[in-house]
Design a protein around this motif. Structure first.
Motif: not given
Length: 84
Positions: A27-52
């Motif tokens: 849960a902490e890592e998911a929250a950290m990921l959300a914060t990083d995506i929102t704050r840094n607005a990367p051009n590309i985000v890589l998402v594993d097909a499973e569980p995707g």
């Protein structure tokens, strides 16, 4: 991130204290990921097909952070998401 947490949490032999610790770390890592995506607005985000997408939807903060993105292409088991 905590890719192995799904397998660990699916193990019925996992002790309750370990289960709680793994769930908390995930849960902490998911929250950290959300914060990083929102704050840094990367051009590309890589998402594993499973569980995707199922994983993204299961984590509301990540789901909100991914709203400005869309799947663009798939390379093997990875989907590249780009900004809309």
């Amino acid at each position: 991130m905590t890719g192995s947490s799904r397998q660990q949490l699916a193990d019925p032999a996992l002790a309750p204290t370990q289960r709680a610790a793994v769930a908390q770390a995930a849960a902490e890592e998911a929250a950290m990921l959300a914060t990083d995506i929102t704050r840094n607005a990367p051009n590309i985000v890589l998402v594993d097909a499973e569980p995707g997408m199922a994983w993204i939807i299961a984590h509301p903060a990540v789901h909100r952070a991914m709203l400005p993105y869309r799947p663009a292409t798939r390379v093997g088991e990875i989907t590249l998401w780009v900004r809309r």
